[in-house]
Write an enzyme that holds these catalytic residues in place. Structure first.
Site, PDB file in Angstrom:
ATOM      1  N   THR A 138       0.820  -1.202   0.000  1.00 27.39           N
ATOM      2  CA  THR A 138       0.000   0.000   0.000  1.00 27.39           C
ATOM      3  C   THR A 138       0.855   1.252   0.000  1.00 27.39           C
ATOM      4  O   THR A 138       1.976   1.252   0.523  1.00 27.39           O
ATOM      5  CB  THR A 138      -0.916   0.012   1.241  1.00 27.39           C
ATOM      6  OG1 THR A 138      -1.550   1.280   1.384  1.00 27.39           O
ATOM      7  CG2 THR A 138      -0.116  -0.240   2.513  1.00 27.39           C
ATOM      8  N   ASP A 139       0.311   2.334  -0.561  1.00 27.32           N
ATOM      9  CA  ASP A 139       1.025   3.611  -0.511  1.00 27.32           C
ATOM     10  C   ASP A 139       1.108   4.171   0.900  1.00 27.32           C
ATOM     11  O   ASP A 139       1.903   5.076   1.176  1.00 27.32           O
ATOM     12  CB  ASP A 139       0.396   4.630  -1.464  1.00 27.32           C
ATOM     13  CG  ASP A 139      -1.061   4.940  -1.158  1.00 27.32           C
ATOM     14  OD1 ASP A 139      -1.638   4.342  -0.222  1.00 27.32           O
ATOM     15  OD2 ASP A 139      -1.645   5.789  -1.871  1.00 27.32           O
ATOM     16  N   GLU A 140       0.318   3.630   1.820  1.00 25.86           N
ATOM     17  CA  GLU A 140       0.329   4.141   3.195  1.00 25.86           C
ATOM     18  C   GLU A 140       1.650   3.903   3.900  1.00 25.86           C
ATOM     19  O   GLU A 140       1.947   4.544   4.914  1.00 25.86           O
ATOM     20  CB  GLU A 140      -0.825   3.540   3.998  1.00 25.86           C
ATOM     21  CG  GLU A 140      -2.193   3.963   3.478  1.00 25.86           C
ATOM     22  CD  GLU A 140      -3.347   3.556   4.371  1.00 25.86           C
ATOM     23  OE1 GLU A 140      -3.216   3.709   5.601  1.00 25.86           O
ATOM     24  OE2 GLU A 140      -4.366   3.086   3.848  1.00 25.86           O
ATOM     25  N   TYR A 163      -1.438  -0.177  11.155  1.00 23.50           N
ATOM     26  CA  TYR A 163      -1.651  -0.888   9.890  1.00 23.50           C
ATOM     27  C   TYR A 163      -0.505  -0.649   8.929  1.00 23.50           C
ATOM     28  O   TYR A 163       0.122  -1.598   8.428  1.00 23.50           O
ATOM     29  CB  TYR A 163      -2.971  -0.455   9.245  1.00 23.50           C
ATOM     30  CG  TYR A 163      -3.019  -0.774   7.762  1.00 23.50           C
ATOM     31  CD1 TYR A 163      -2.904  -2.084   7.306  1.00 23.50           C
ATOM     32  CD2 TYR A 163      -3.144   0.235   6.807  1.00 23.50           C
ATOM     33  CE1 TYR A 163      -2.923  -2.393   5.950  1.00 23.50           C
ATOM     34  CE2 TYR A 163      -3.171  -0.060   5.449  1.00 23.50           C
ATOM     35  CZ  TYR A 163      -3.056  -1.366   5.024  1.00 23.50           C
ATOM     36  OH  TYR A 163      -3.066  -1.662   3.686  1.00 23.50           O
ATOM     37  N   LYS A 167       2.471  -3.199   7.372  1.00 27.05           N
ATOM     38  CA  LYS A 167       2.706  -3.431   5.948  1.00 27.05           C
ATOM     39  C   LYS A 167       4.134  -3.045   5.556  1.00 27.05           C
ATOM     40  O   LYS A 167       4.777  -3.746   4.766  1.00 27.05           O
ATOM     41  CB  LYS A 167       1.692  -2.654   5.107  1.00 27.05           C
ATOM     42  CG  LYS A 167       0.280  -3.190   5.186  1.00 27.05           C
ATOM     43  CD  LYS A 167       0.160  -4.628   4.657  1.00 27.05           C
ATOM     44  CE  LYS A 167       0.357  -4.701   3.153  1.00 27.05           C
ATOM     45  NZ  LYS A 167       0.150  -6.091   2.659  1.00 27.05           N
TER      46      LYS A 167
END
Length: 334
Positions: A138-140, A163, A167
């Site tokens: 994810t870009d997060e 979260y 990741k």
């Protein structure tokens, strides 16, 4: 080719399985723990496909995963399996650590064990031809952006929630297996996905469900948080390109080129459904809320020839139409 698709009964995973089953003749084994976010109903369209099988199980179950590798002789692992909701990670980070980090470790160990065919002079494993481990991220993991600029594959990892930290940790573990053991891996990092079958905890389906029932639409803070929205079918096409053309050891960012403020998205939804903007209610912002995400697609476009096909307007139209056509799904998920 034999694919292990973990998390394949979830939102993105199930859309990918259906996309691949329609396009290729590969053997696809779906492994999913069927938590609240996964459902066999997401795979109904391909339930009778001879080349697709489902196994209920957890990626943290090393014995199960090892047995599946032994039995099916996978050529590719595509790891969608993850706890992914930021709000849940704030309340209960432990399950995110277990699934996203420890589960990824189990998969990596199984791949290394079953794909190794020998050792080089430097004692580094040598692997079967044409195997690869694709980590869906994810870009997060990059953190947050200011008013301008974009995430590139060289952007430092600066996760701001349990979260995204879990990741980022799993991404680094995947990278380490490439650097240390030479495991053939590729990492993809996508922006916010939307489309059919998404769980109602996510912004767009949540707003559609609540608007259809004329319930208040809670918006965090001032609603000016910016996300780059990616229609799920475009994401599936990107992973297909990464599988067939991606370079081992590389990271590819996948974005939709569809930056929108959250409040803009919600207003578009209520207007298309024909409800009142008076349903919108601003609530206290969540902890550690990233202000803006935006992805630079240059690398995957130039290297693999992928570009998003859907504008946000086209994608949201298809998404709303799907929910209106499948009203029983809304009732089931209340």
């Amino acid at each position: 080719m034999k694919l292990l698709v973990t998390g394949g009964a979830g939102f993105i995973g199930s859309n990918f399985v259906k996309y691949m089953a329609a396009k290729h003749k590969y053997k696809i084994i779906v492994l999913d723990a069927l938590t609240y976010a996964g459902s066999l109903s997401n795979l109904e369209d391909i339930a009778l496909e001879a080349n697709t099988e489902f196994v209920e199980g957890d990626i943290t179950d090393a014995k199960l995963v090892d047995g599946l590798f032994e039995f099916y002789k996978f050529d590719v692992v595509i790891n969608f399996a993850a706890e992914s909701h930021v709000d849940r990670s704030i309340k209960s980070p432990g399950i995110f650590i277990k699934t996203n980090i420890m589960g990824t470790h189990v998969l990596l160990e199984a791949a290394k064990k079953h794909w190794t065919v020998g050792l080089s002079k430097g004692s580094c494993p040598e692997y079967k031809e044409n195997v690869r481990f694709i980590q869906i991220s994810t870009d997060e993991v990059y953190g947050t952006l200011g008013l301008d600029g974009y995430f590139t594959e060289e952007t430092n990892l600066s996760p701001n929630s349990p979260y995204s930290a879990s990741k980022a940790s799993s991404d680094l573990l995947v990278r380490a297996y490439y650097e240390t053991y030479g495991l053939p891996i590729v990492i993809s990092r996508c922006s916010n996905n939307f489309g059919p079958n998404q769980h109602e905890e996510k912004l767009i389906p949540c707003m559609i469900h609540r608007a259809l029932q004329e319930k208040p639409l809670p918006i965090y803070g001032d609603g000016r948080q910016v996300r780059d929205w990616l229609y799920v079918e475009d994401h599936c096409a990107a992973i297909d390109a990464i599988l067939h053309k991606g370079k081992i050891g590389e990271v590819y960012n996948v974005g939709g080129n569809n930056e929108r403020e959250n409040i803009e998205v919600v207003k578009m939804i209520v207007n298309k459904i024909g409800k009142s903007e008076g349903l919108i209610k601003f609530v206290e912002d969540r902890l550690g809320h990233d202000r803006r995400y935006a992805i630079d697609n240059t690398k995957i476009t130039n290297d693999l020839g992928w570009t998003p096909s859907y504008t946000f307007e086209q994608g949201i139209e298809k998404t709303i139409d799907w929910y209106l056509t499948n009203c029983s799904q809304v009732t089931k998920m209340q």
